[in-house]
Design a protein around this motif. Structure first.
Motif, short mmCIF file in Angstrom:
data_model
loop_
_atom_site.label_atom_id
_atom_site.label_comp_id
_atom_site.label_asym_id
_atom_site.label_seq_id
_atom_site.Cartn_x
_atom_site.Cartn_y
_atom_site.Cartn_z
N ILE A 35 47.39 53.98 33.14
CA ILE A 35 46.23 53.22 33.39
C ILE A 35 46.60 52.19 32.23
N LEU A 36 46.93 52.29 30.87
CA LEU A 36 47.29 51.22 30.06
C LEU A 36 48.38 50.43 30.72
N VAL A 37 49.31 50.74 31.50
CA VAL A 37 50.51 49.79 31.98
C VAL A 37 49.78 49.14 33.09
N ARG A 38 48.96 49.77 33.87
CA ARG A 38 48.35 48.87 35.19
C ARG A 38 47.37 47.81 34.23
N ILE A 39 46.71 48.16 33.19
CA ILE A 39 45.82 47.00 32.72
C ILE A 39 46.66 45.93 32.09
N PHE A 40 47.86 46.15 31.51
CA PHE A 40 48.63 45.47 31.11
C PHE A 40 49.24 44.44 32.18
N LYS A 41 49.78 45.14 33.41
CA LYS A 41 50.13 44.29 34.45
C LYS A 41 49.11 43.22 35.12
N LEU A 42 47.68 44.03 35.16
CA LEU A 42 46.58 43.14 35.59
C LEU A 42 46.47 41.76 34.91
N ILE A 43 46.48 42.24 33.60
CA ILE A 43 46.12 40.89 32.65
C ILE A 43 47.42 39.79 32.81
N PHE A 44 48.54 40.14 33.06
CA PHE A 44 49.56 39.07 33.41
C PHE A 44 49.33 38.54 34.52
N VAL A 45 48.88 39.33 35.61
CA VAL A 45 48.61 38.74 37.16
C VAL A 45 47.78 37.63 36.94
N ALA A 46 46.59 38.13 36.27
CA ALA A 46 45.31 37.33 36.07
C ALA A 46 45.54 35.98 35.58
N ALA A 47 46.48 36.16 34.27
CA ALA A 47 47.13 34.88 33.61
C ALA A 47 47.57 33.93 34.41
N GLY A 48 48.59 34.54 35.39
CA GLY A 48 49.34 33.77 36.30
C GLY A 48 48.39 33.02 37.16
N PHE A 49 47.34 33.72 37.80
CA PHE A 49 46.69 33.19 38.52
C PHE A 49 45.70 32.10 37.97
N THR A 50 45.36 32.26 36.96
CA THR A 50 44.55 31.14 36.14
C THR A 50 45.35 30.01 36.05
N ILE A 51 46.43 30.13 35.32
CA ILE A 51 47.30 28.81 35.23
C ILE A 51 47.52 28.14 36.54
N THR A 52 47.96 28.91 37.66
CA THR A 52 48.15 28.45 39.16
C THR A 52 46.64 27.58 39.17
N LEU A 53 45.74 27.99 39.23
CA LEU A 53 44.35 27.41 39.56
C LEU A 53 44.32 26.16 38.75
N PHE A 54 44.20 26.45 37.37
CA PHE A 54 44.26 25.31 36.46
C PHE A 54 45.17 24.10 37.30
N PHE A 55 46.22 24.18 37.34
CA PHE A 55 47.21 23.17 37.69
C PHE A 55 46.73 22.76 39.09
N LEU A 56 46.44 23.41 39.95
CA LEU A 56 45.89 23.15 41.47
C LEU A 56 44.82 22.24 41.07
N LEU A 57 43.72 22.68 40.27
CA LEU A 57 42.53 21.77 40.18
C LEU A 57 42.87 20.40 39.49
#
Length: 101
Positions: A35-57
């Motif tokens: 569960i902790l590994v999945r949460i850690f991966k989810l945080i990285f994926v969410a950060a990547g999507f957030t940065i991508t969305l920021f630059f698209l906007l």
């Protein structure tokens, strides 16, 4: 001799229960690590999507500024769109009064 055999039986049962307890502990530890590994991966994926969305906007804002020949209107338009989308999402998360009854 019967007394000694009962002690051996109690000892065997105690050892069995200890072993089962250790197995359950190891299973719980494995699940927790997974569960902790999945949460850690989810945080990285969410950060990547957030940065991508920021630059698209940001790019979209710059494009609107260029089309409208302005320095700021594109940012205001994008902020308004994101604000409305956020407000819509926030209102959809709040439980309605009818659902709580």
């Amino acid at each position: 001799m019967g007394f000694f055999e009962n002690n051996r039986l109690v000892e065997l049962i105690t050892d069995y229960l200890k072993t089962q307890f250790e197995l359950i502990k190891l299973d719980i530890q494995e699940k927790l690590e997974e569960i902790l590994v999945r949460i850690f991966k989810l945080i990285f994926v969410a950060a990547g999507f957030t940065i991508t969305l920021f630059f698209l906007l940001l790019g979209g804002s710059e494009w609107i500024n260029q089309v409208l020949e302005s320095r700021f209107i594109g940012y205001f338009i994008m902020a308004g769109i994101i604000g409305l989308a956020s407000l819509f999402l926030f209102l959809s998360l709040k439980p309605s009064e009818n659902e709580s009854e």
